[in-house]
Write a protein that holds these residues in place. Structure first.
Motif, PDB file in Angstrom:
ATOM      1  N   VAL A  47       0.855  -1.181   0.000  1.00 37.62           N
ATOM      2  CA  VAL A  47       0.000   0.000   0.000  1.00 37.62           C
ATOM      3  C   VAL A  47       0.894   1.236   0.000  1.00 37.62           C
ATOM      4  O   VAL A  47       1.733   1.400   0.892  1.00 37.62           O
ATOM      5  CB  VAL A  47      -0.915   0.018   1.246  1.00 37.62           C
ATOM      6  CG1 VAL A  47      -1.710   1.309   1.303  1.00 37.62           C
ATOM      7  CG2 VAL A  47      -1.852  -1.188   1.219  1.00 37.62           C
ATOM      8  N   PRO A  48       0.759   2.122  -0.979  1.00 34.82           N
ATOM      9  CA  PRO A  48       1.626   3.298  -1.029  1.00 34.82           C
ATOM     10  C   PRO A  48       1.216   4.359  -0.015  1.00 34.82           C
ATOM     11  O   PRO A  48       0.041   4.522   0.299  1.00 34.82           O
ATOM     12  CB  PRO A  48       1.432   3.812  -2.456  1.00 34.82           C
ATOM     13  CG  PRO A  48       0.027   3.422  -2.793  1.00 34.82           C
ATOM     14  CD  PRO A  48      -0.183   2.090  -2.111  1.00 34.82           C
ATOM     15  N   SER A  49       2.202   5.074   0.480  1.00 35.78           N
ATOM     16  CA  SER A  49       1.964   6.219   1.359  1.00 35.78           C
ATOM     17  C   SER A  49       2.255   7.492   0.580  1.00 35.78           C
ATOM     18  O   SER A  49       2.675   7.458  -0.574  1.00 35.78           O
ATOM     19  CB  SER A  49       2.900   6.138   2.572  1.00 35.78           C
ATOM     20  OG  SER A  49       4.251   6.292   2.137  1.00 35.78           O
ATOM     21  N   SER A  50       2.053   8.632   1.217  1.00 33.12           N
ATOM     22  CA  SER A  50       2.377   9.897   0.554  1.00 33.12           C
ATOM     23  C   SER A  50       3.875  10.041   0.328  1.00 33.12           C
ATOM     24  O   SER A  50       4.300  10.806  -0.538  1.00 33.12           O
ATOM     25  CB  SER A  50       1.839  11.084   1.362  1.00 33.12           C
ATOM     26  OG  SER A  50       2.310  11.043   2.690  1.00 33.12           O
ATOM     27  N   GLU A  51       4.715   9.295   1.102  1.00 33.78           N
ATOM     28  CA  GLU A  51       6.152   9.293   0.795  1.00 33.78           C
ATOM     29  C   GLU A  51       6.387   8.774  -0.620  1.00 33.78           C
ATOM     30  O   GLU A  51       7.251   9.263  -1.338  1.00 33.78           O
ATOM     31  CB  GLU A  51       6.926   8.391   1.769  1.00 33.78           C
ATOM     32  CG  GLU A  51       7.361   9.054   3.036  1.00 33.78           C
ATOM     33  CD  GLU A  51       6.272   8.996   4.083  1.00 33.78           C
ATOM     34  OE1 GLU A  51       6.105   9.987   4.806  1.00 33.78           O
ATOM     35  OE2 GLU A  51       5.581   7.972   4.168  1.00 33.78           O
ATOM     36  N   VAL A  52       5.615   7.780  -1.004  1.00 30.42           N
ATOM     37  CA  VAL A  52       5.739   7.230  -2.352  1.00 30.42           C
ATOM     38  C   VAL A  52       5.271   8.255  -3.381  1.00 30.42           C
ATOM     39  O   VAL A  52       5.991   8.598  -4.324  1.00 30.42           O
ATOM     40  CB  VAL A  52       4.921   5.931  -2.497  1.00 30.42           C
ATOM     41  CG1 VAL A  52       4.961   5.436  -3.932  1.00 30.42           C
ATOM     42  CG2 VAL A  52       5.445   4.847  -1.560  1.00 30.42           C
ATOM     43  N   SER A  53       4.046   8.753  -3.216  1.00 29.71           N
ATOM     44  CA  SER A  53       3.439   9.590  -4.256  1.00 29.71           C
ATOM     45  C   SER A  53       4.112  10.949  -4.398  1.00 29.71           C
ATOM     46  O   SER A  53       4.309  11.436  -5.522  1.00 29.71           O
ATOM     47  CB  SER A  53       1.942   9.770  -3.986  1.00 29.71           C
ATOM     48  OG  SER A  53       1.714  10.403  -2.747  1.00 29.71           O
ATOM     49  N   LEU A  54       4.476  11.587  -3.295  1.00 31.40           N
ATOM     50  CA  LEU A  54       5.080  12.919  -3.379  1.00 31.40           C
ATOM     51  C   LEU A  54       6.479  12.865  -3.994  1.00 31.40           C
ATOM     52  O   LEU A  54       6.857  13.738  -4.787  1.00 31.40           O
ATOM     53  CB  LEU A  54       5.133  13.567  -1.998  1.00 31.40           C
ATOM     54  CG  LEU A  54       3.788  14.091  -1.475  1.00 31.40           C
ATOM     55  CD1 LEU A  54       3.882  14.428   0.010  1.00 31.40           C
ATOM     56  CD2 LEU A  54       3.339  15.322  -2.260  1.00 31.40           C
ATOM     57  N   ASN A  55       7.246  11.843  -3.661  1.00 31.40           N
ATOM     58  CA  ASN A  55       8.587  11.746  -4.233  1.00 31.40           C
ATOM     59  C   ASN A  55       8.550  11.239  -5.670  1.00 31.40           C
ATOM     60  O   ASN A  55       9.432  11.574  -6.472  1.00 31.40           O
ATOM     61  CB  ASN A  55       9.472  10.887  -3.335  1.00 31.40           C
ATOM     62  CG  ASN A  55       9.770  11.601  -2.023  1.00 31.40           C
ATOM     63  OD1 ASN A  55      10.447  12.612  -2.004  1.00 31.40           O
ATOM     64  ND2 ASN A  55       9.221  11.099  -0.925  1.00 31.40           N
ATOM     65  N   TYR A  56       7.553  10.472  -5.991  1.00 28.08           N
ATOM     66  CA  TYR A  56       7.264  10.107  -7.380  1.00 28.08           C
ATOM     67  C   TYR A  56       7.043  11.381  -8.198  1.00 28.08           C
ATOM     68  O   TYR A  56       7.623  11.567  -9.268  1.00 28.08           O
ATOM     69  CB  TYR A  56       6.032   9.197  -7.369  1.00 28.08           C
ATOM     70  CG  TYR A  56       5.276   9.031  -8.658  1.00 28.08           C
ATOM     71  CD1 TYR A  56       5.604   8.006  -9.546  1.00 28.08           C
ATOM     72  CD2 TYR A  56       4.195   9.859  -8.962  1.00 28.08           C
ATOM     73  CE1 TYR A  56       4.874   7.827 -10.722  1.00 28.08           C
ATOM     74  CE2 TYR A  56       3.462   9.686 -10.127  1.00 28.08           C
ATOM     75  CZ  TYR A  56       3.809   8.673 -10.999  1.00 28.08           C
ATOM     76  OH  TYR A  56       3.082   8.485 -12.152  1.00 28.08           O
ATOM     77  N   THR A  57       6.219  12.279  -7.682  1.00 22.05           N
ATOM     78  CA  THR A  57       5.956  13.540  -8.377  1.00 22.05           C
ATOM     79  C   THR A  57       7.210  14.404  -8.461  1.00 22.05           C
ATOM     80  O   THR A  57       7.454  15.057  -9.484  1.00 22.05           O
ATOM     81  CB  THR A  57       4.819  14.301  -7.668  1.00 22.05           C
ATOM     82  OG1 THR A  57       3.612  13.544  -7.770  1.00 22.05           O
ATOM     83  CG2 THR A  57       4.603  15.678  -8.282  1.00 22.05           C
ATOM     84  N   ALA A  58       8.019  14.414  -7.408  1.00 24.89           N
ATOM     85  CA  ALA A  58       9.240  15.231  -7.412  1.00 24.89           C
ATOM     86  C   ALA A  58      10.186  14.815  -8.536  1.00 24.89           C
ATOM     87  O   ALA A  58      10.810  15.660  -9.182  1.00 24.89           O
ATOM     88  CB  ALA A  58       9.944  15.119  -6.062  1.00 24.89           C
ATOM     89  N   VAL A  59      10.292  13.512  -8.781  1.00 31.30           N
ATOM     90  CA  VAL A  59      11.164  13.037  -9.859  1.00 31.30           C
ATOM     91  C   VAL A  59      10.575  13.402 -11.218  1.00 31.30           C
ATOM     92  O   VAL A  59      11.290  13.839 -12.125  1.00 31.30           O
ATOM     93  CB  VAL A  59      11.405  11.520  -9.740  1.00 31.30           C
ATOM     94  CG1 VAL A  59      12.150  10.988 -10.959  1.00 31.30           C
ATOM     95  CG2 VAL A  59      12.205  11.224  -8.472  1.00 31.30           C
ATOM     96  N   HIS A  60       9.258  13.241 -11.365  1.00 33.28           N
ATOM     97  CA  HIS A  60       8.615  13.658 -12.615  1.00 33.28           C
ATOM     98  C   HIS A  60       8.827  15.158 -12.864  1.00 33.28           C
ATOM     99  O   HIS A  60       9.109  15.576 -14.000  1.00 33.28           O
ATOM    100  CB  HIS A  60       7.117  13.352 -12.577  1.00 33.28           C
ATOM    101  CG  HIS A  60       6.752  12.003 -13.123  1.00 33.28           C
ATOM    102  ND1 HIS A  60       6.820  11.703 -14.465  1.00 33.28           N
ATOM    103  CD2 HIS A  60       6.306  10.873 -12.501  1.00 33.28           C
ATOM    104  CE1 HIS A  60       6.432  10.446 -14.662  1.00 33.28           C
ATOM    105  NE2 HIS A  60       6.122   9.915 -13.486  1.00 33.28           N
ATOM    106  N   ALA A  61       8.682  15.966 -11.822  1.00 28.65           N
ATOM    107  CA  ALA A  61       8.860  17.414 -11.966  1.00 28.65           C
ATOM    108  C   ALA A  61      10.303  17.754 -12.322  1.00 28.65           C
ATOM    109  O   ALA A  61      10.563  18.661 -13.132  1.00 28.65           O
ATOM    110  CB  ALA A  61       8.453  18.127 -10.676  1.00 28.65           C
ATOM    111  N   THR A  62      11.256  17.038 -11.725  1.00 26.99           N
ATOM    112  CA  THR A  62      12.667  17.278 -12.025  1.00 26.99           C
ATOM    113  C   THR A  62      12.975  16.957 -13.484  1.00 26.99           C
ATOM    114  O   THR A  62      13.683  17.708 -14.174  1.00 26.99           O
ATOM    115  CB  THR A  62      13.565  16.443 -11.093  1.00 26.99           C
ATOM    116  OG1 THR A  62      13.280  16.796  -9.729  1.00 26.99           O
ATOM    117  CG2 THR A  62      15.038  16.700 -11.370  1.00 26.99           C
ATOM    118  N   ALA A  63      12.442  15.836 -13.978  1.00 23.02           N
ATOM    119  CA  ALA A  63      12.646  15.475 -15.383  1.00 23.02           C
ATOM    120  C   ALA A  63      12.014  16.505 -16.315  1.00 23.02           C
ATOM    121  O   ALA A  63      12.608  16.888 -17.338  1.00 23.02           O
ATOM    122  CB  ALA A  63      12.073  14.086 -15.651  1.00 23.02           C
ATOM    123  N   MET A  64      10.815  16.970 -15.971  1.00 20.81           N
ATOM    124  CA  MET A  64      10.161  17.990 -16.788  1.00 20.81           C
ATOM    125  C   MET A  64      10.965  19.294 -16.766  1.00 20.81           C
ATOM    126  O   MET A  64      11.115  19.975 -17.796  1.00 20.81           O
ATOM    127  CB  MET A  64       8.744  18.241 -16.266  1.00 20.81           C
ATOM    128  CG  MET A  64       7.978  19.331 -17.015  1.00 20.81           C
ATOM    129  SD  MET A  64       7.591  18.882 -18.727  1.00 20.81           S
ATOM    130  CE  MET A  64       6.195  17.773 -18.444  1.00 20.81           C
TER     131      MET A  64
END
Length: 386
Positions: A303-320
Motif C-alpha cells: 500500500v503506497p503512502s504519501s512518501e511514495v506519491s510525493l517523491n514520485y511527483t518530485a522526480v517527474h517534476a525534475t525530469a520535466m
C-alpha cells in the motif's frame, strides 16, 4: 579487388555499429538518494526510494528528450541510517562518483547537512521534509517537496484540545524533524490555553521498546499525547501507551502514516480519536485512487503512502524541469524551471495535486487532515477546525 568474404564481414560490422548507435546515443543521468534504508526508519526510506524508482521507470518508458538528445534516468540509492553526517558523506560520493545533478534526501538533518555545500558543488537538493527552515534559509538549489507542516498545527490543536482536554504529554521522536515540530507545536499548544505536563522524546530510530519513556509520559496523566517519527515505531509508542492505560487522543506528526501504524497495532481501533495526515490509501480523489492502483501493479500486496506519491511527483517534476531548461546537468537552470514544470505535469504524474513551487523553493498544496472516529479514517476539511 576486395574478396567477397571481407565485404560480408564489413557489412556485418557496419550493421552492428548501426544497431548499437541508438543505445550509445542514449546517455545516462543519475539522480541520487540518501536516506534511511536500515534501522527503525527503513520502511520510510524504502517508500521514498520506491516512489522515485516508479517515476524513473515511467519516464524512461516514455523517453526523456532534453535539448534534442535522448537520456535514460537511473536512481542511485545510498543508506545513511538517518544520520546527517552519513548524508554528507553520501552526497559527496553521489556527486563525485555518479555526477548526480540532483539528490533526494528525506530527513531535515541530512538536508541541512547537504545545504552547507550544495550550492558550491552545484547540485539540486530535493528535500522531502515539511520543515519551514529548509527553504527559509534561502538556499537557491533546494526544492522542498511537501508543504510546510505549520499548516497542520492549529487544526491538530483545536481537534485534540476540544475533544480531550488541555494537558499534553510530548512523547515524539528525538531526531531533528521531530524537534522542529515540537519547537512549533509546544508554544502553540500553550498559547491556546493548554499545559505541557510531560516532555519525553525518545529514540524512535534505535529502540523497539518504549515502555519506560511512555510510562513516564502516561504517569503525568495527559489528556493528549503528541507522538510521531517513522510509522512503525510511532505505532509501538501508541500501542504501549494504550497498554499502560492511556485513554486520551493522539496528535500524530505528519511523518507517521496512520494506515501504516494500523498494520503494526492491529487496526485503527487503538488510534481512536487521533488526528494526523490523510493516508493516501484513504484518499477518495480519483487521481489518488488511480495512483494506488498503478503502484500495486508494480508492487503487488503493498500500500503506497504519501512518501511514495510525493517523491514520485518530485522526480517527474525534475525530469520535466530538465526538458524546459534544456539541460540535465545545470542545477540552477533546472531549479529555475521547477515551478513551470510542476504546473505542466499531468494529474497522472501529480496525484497529490501539488500546485507549483514558490519563490523560496517550496511546493504548494492544500493540507489534507484526517481523524479516527469509530475505528475508521475520516477526512476533515480545515474549515471544520475554525
Amino acid at each position: 579487388m576486395i574478396p567477397s568474404h571481407v565485404k560480408r564481414l564489413a557489412a556485418v560490422a557496419a550493421f552492428g555499429l548501426a544497431a548499437t548507435a541508438p543505445a550509445l546515443a542514449q546517455e545516462v543521468v543519475k539522480i541520487g538518494y540518501s536516506g534511511p534504508l536500515s534501522g527503525g526508519a527503513a520502511l520510510y526510506g524504502k517508500n521514498v526510494l520506491d516512489g522515485m524508482k516508479m517515476a524513473v521507470d515511467e519516464i524512461n518508458a516514455q523517453g526523456l528528450d532534453v535539448g534534442g538528445k535522448k537520456y535514460k534516468l537511473e536512481v542511485v540509492g545510498l543508506d545513511d541510517k538517518y544520520n546527517p553526517s552519513e548524508t554528507a558523506i553520501n552526497a559527496q560520493r553521489l556527486v563525485q562518483e555518479h555526477k548526480t545533478p540532483a539528490i533526494l534526501i528525506p530527513h531535515s538533518g541530512g538536508i541541512f547537512a547537504a545545504q552547507t555545500n550544495n550550492e558550491a558543488q552545484k547540485y539540486l537538493v530535493l528535500a522531502y521534509t515539511s520543515v519551514p527552515q529548509v527553504t527559509a534559509r534561502g538556499n537557491k538549489l533546494t526544492l522542498r517537496i511537501p508543504p510546510e507542516f505549520t499548516s497542520y498545527v492549529q487544526p491538530f490543536i483545536r481537534h485534540a484540545m476540544g475533544k480531550y482536554g488541555k494537558n499534553l504529554a510530548i512523547a515524539n521522536a528525538d531526531h531533528d524533524y521531530a524537534k522542529a515540530w515540537t519547537a512549533v507545536f509546544k508554544p502553540a499548544w500553550e498559547a491556546a490555553g493548554g499545559k505541557v505536563v510531560a516532555e519525553n522524546p525518545m529514540s524512535y530510530n534505535k529502540d523497539t521498546d518504549f515502555y519506560s519513556g511512555v510510562s513516564r509520559a502516561v504517569s503525568a496523566k495527559p489528556d493528549v499525547m503528541f507522538i510521531g517519527g517513522a510509522s512503525e515505531p510511532t505505532a509501538l509508542v501508541a500501542k504501549q501507551a494504550r497498554e499502560l492505560g492511556f485513554k486520551g487522543g493522539f496528535v500524530i506528526i505528519d511523518q507517521a502514516k496512520m494506515d501504516e501504524m494500523a498494520k503494526v497495532i492491529g487496526g485503527y481501533g487503538p488510534l481512536e480519536g487521533s488526528i494526523g495526515v490523510l493516508p493516501l490509501i484513504e484518499d477518495p480523489a480519483p487521481d489518488s485512487k488511480a495512483f494506488v492502483q498503478r503502484f500495486q501493479k508494480v508492487y503487488p500486496g503493498r500500500v503506497p503512502s504519501s512518501e511514495v506519491s510525493l517523491n514520485y511527483t518530485a522526480v517527474h517534476a525534475t525530469a520535466m524541469a530538465m526538458k524546459l531548461a534544456g539541460s540535465v546537468t545545470d542545477a540552477t537552470a533546472i531549479r529555475a524551471n521547477l515551478d513551470k514544470a510542476m504546473k505542466q505535469l499531468s494529474p497522472v504524474a501529480n496525484p497529490n495535486g501539488l500546485a507549483g513551487v514558490d519563490d523560496k523553493g517550496g511546493s504548494m498544496a492544500d493540507t489534507r487532515v484526517a481523524v479516527i472516529e469509530g475505528g475508521k479514517v475520516k477526512e476533515r476539511a480545515l474549515s471544520s477546525f475554525k
